[in-house]
Structures are given as C-alpha cells and as structure tokens.
Design an enzyme around this catalytic site. Structure first.
Site, PDB file in Angstrom:
ATOM      1  CG  HIS A   1      -7.843   6.290   2.987  1.00 56.02           C
ATOM      2  ND1 HIS A   1      -8.204   5.373   2.029  1.00 56.02           N
ATOM      3  CD2 HIS A   1      -6.904   5.671   3.751  1.00 56.02           C
ATOM      4  CE1 HIS A   1      -7.511   4.257   2.193  1.00 56.02           C
ATOM      5  NE2 HIS A   1      -6.698   4.420   3.234  1.00 56.02           N
ATOM      6  CD  GLU A   2      -4.792   7.143   6.578  1.00 58.72           C
ATOM      7  OE1 GLU A   2      -4.819   6.245   7.447  1.00 58.72           O
ATOM      8  OE2 GLU A   2      -4.298   6.963   5.452  1.00 58.72           O
TER       9      GLU A   2
END
Lengths: 124, 187
Positions: free
Chosen positions: B128-129
């Site tokens: 996600h990051e």
C-alpha cells in the site's frame, strides 16, 4: 516486534492486543447534529488528520456535533461506501476504529475517492 | 484510484529506483525480503525497477520504523491506529509505526485468531505505502491495495484492477501486457 508466523505470537499478547488507538470513539455511537458529547472534539481531530476538516475552518475543536462535523462524516461515509447519514451510526464507527494508513484521504479539501467523483448515469 | 494533487510522479529519466533501510532499525534479511516482494508487485505492472541500496544518501526511497513523534509532523500513535505513511514522489519517505506487531511470514492468518489479534501483515502495508511513493492516493474500492484501512491479521497483497489502472495511468505498463501475451499466460 516482528513475528515470523502466527503461532509465535504469545496467546496472552493476542488477547491484550485488541484495543485500538481509536476505540474510545465507539462510545459516540448514535450521536447526531445538535448533541454535545465528550469525545467529539477528538473525533474532529481524527477527521482533520485525514483531511475531512480543514485546519483553517476550526481553530478550537469543541464537543459540539456541529455542521462541520456532520459534513465531515457525510464525506467520510461517501469515501468508504457507507450509507450517507451524517450521523455516527454503527457501521461508520466500525470503519473509523479500523487501523489504517496515516496518509490523508483528502488534501486541501479535495479527494479522488468517491466523495470527489461525480456519478454518471448512462441511459440505455 | 486517485492521485496526489498535481499528479506527481518519478521523472522519466529515473525508472530505476533504489531503496534503503534506516540502519538504526537493524532489520533482518527476512524483514527486508518482505519489502523486496512488495516492490516486485509494482515492478511487474510498470516500467519501474527497484533495487536495494546500502547507501541511505543515494537511495531514492528510505524506509524506517519509528515510534511516536519522529520529526515529520505526523507522530505515530502506538499499536493499531495509524500503521504507516509515505510521501508522494519524488520525496521517497516511507515510515512505519515501530510500536506495531508485524507479521512477516506471508501466510494467511487463521480466521479464529483474526478477531483477537492486532498483528499486522507487513507486506500488505508495504504494498500500500509503495503505491503512495509512486504517486497513488487512496481508493474507495475495498478490494484495492490503495483502500486506506486494513484490519489486524488481514493479508491483502495482490494488486487489484483499480491499482493497476491507476499506476499505469502514471507510468504505462512497461510492456507487461506484451510479456503476458508472448508467454501465453494472459487469462
């Protein structure tokens, strides 16, 4: 702490670890416009952190369920595909207390998530 | 999918990005491997390549675990709450909450344990990051990697159609569709 597999997590640790940083928000269930309830100011800080309330719009957060909070809740509900009620209903609070990414959902009041999109209908 | 305001992205001349770990964290190779897997998922659908660097100063992306106030104005809040945050391109700042309990096994968690655990799947958060580091904002599509929330114990590492469309809007597919066709593996 890094765990190489689930079975290496101590059982007591598992049981003690269910507290969320935001679980105090759960007691706000049912709050709606016009209420004044302890904890609403913290919820406003949560919404400011993730871009739903602009820092400029409110200097001091109070525990009043005001228009600013209602608008923030409605936008949040749109972004997370929840029913848009503007109230702190159970599904909204369940979503709020979930762990999440620290990046804001909205920047400068704009969002590319649902709340920033126009729905288009095509007649067939 | 969404983008940061102004749609920032890594410059065209820099498609080979390097990443380094903050040495003070003393991460094991096992932990570093989780990030390598996460980067590989994005490399598969873009023309971007990611390589690990030992030099913090020459790396495009710096990854570190921090607790509480760590100097970027976005303090972490202890277990659960916020798990990590990352900057938009081309800053390359990737911070994870050092107070979390991270699972690095890459295995699905038993459904009986899920409701009573705050152990967070590291690869899910890393994928996600990295999306943020490459220029994606949050998505309202619940199956997408770029959906902002994840429950303790859940594992979500496969890029969804929404993620792939978003990142390919920024960088193109790097010939990944051609690769699929020639290998006969496209479904």
């Amino acid at each position: 702490t890094f765990y190489t597999n689930v079975s290496s997590v101590p059982p007591l640790h598992l049981l003690n670890a269910t507290r969320s940083a935001w679980e105090t928000f759960e007691k706000l269930a049912g709050c709606h416009a016009g209420n004044k309830t302890d904890g609403l100011s913290k919820l406003k800080q949560y919404f400011r952190r993730f871009g739903y309330i602009s820092s400029a719009s409110v200097a001091n957060f109070t525990d009043d369920f005001d228009d600013v909070l209602e608008s923030a809740i409605s936008t949040y509900q749109k972004n997370f595909n929840l029913e848009v009620t503007g109230k702190l209903d159970a599904p909204t609070l369940q979503q709020i207390v979930k762990p999440r990414c620290g990046n804001p959902d909205m920047i400068d009041g704009a969002s590319g998530m649902n709340a920033g999109r126009k729905l288009r209908a095509v007649a067939r | 999918y969404s983008f940061f305001p102004g749609k920032p992205q890594w410059p065209k001349r820099n498609r080979d990005l390097s990443y380094a770990f903050v040495p003070q964290n003393n991460l094991t190779d096992e932990v570093k491997q989780v990030f390598a897997r996460a980067f590989a998922r994005w490399a598969e659908v873009t023309p971007l390549n990611f390589t690990r660097s030992e030099s913090l100063f020459r790396a495009d992306i710096v990854i570190g675990f921090f607790s509480g106030d760590h100097g970027d104005g976005e303090p972490f809040d202890g277990p659960m709450g916020t798990l990590a945050h990352a900057s938009s391109p081309p800053t390359g700042m990737f911070h994870l909450d050092g107070d979390e309990d991270w699972l690095i096994s890459g295995e699905e968690m038993n459904r009986r344990i899920l409701p009573v655990t705050s152990v967070v799947d590291l690869e899910s958060v890393a994928v996600h990051e990295i999306g943020h580091l490459l220029g994606l904002g949050h998505s309202s599509v619940e199956d997408a990697i770029m959906y902002p929330a994840i429950s303790g114990g859940h594992r979500k590492v496969e890029l969804a159609k929404d993620d792939i469309e978003g990142i390919q809007h920024l960088y193109g597919d790097g010939g990944s569709s051609r690769r699929n066709e020639t290998s006969g593996g496209a479904e």
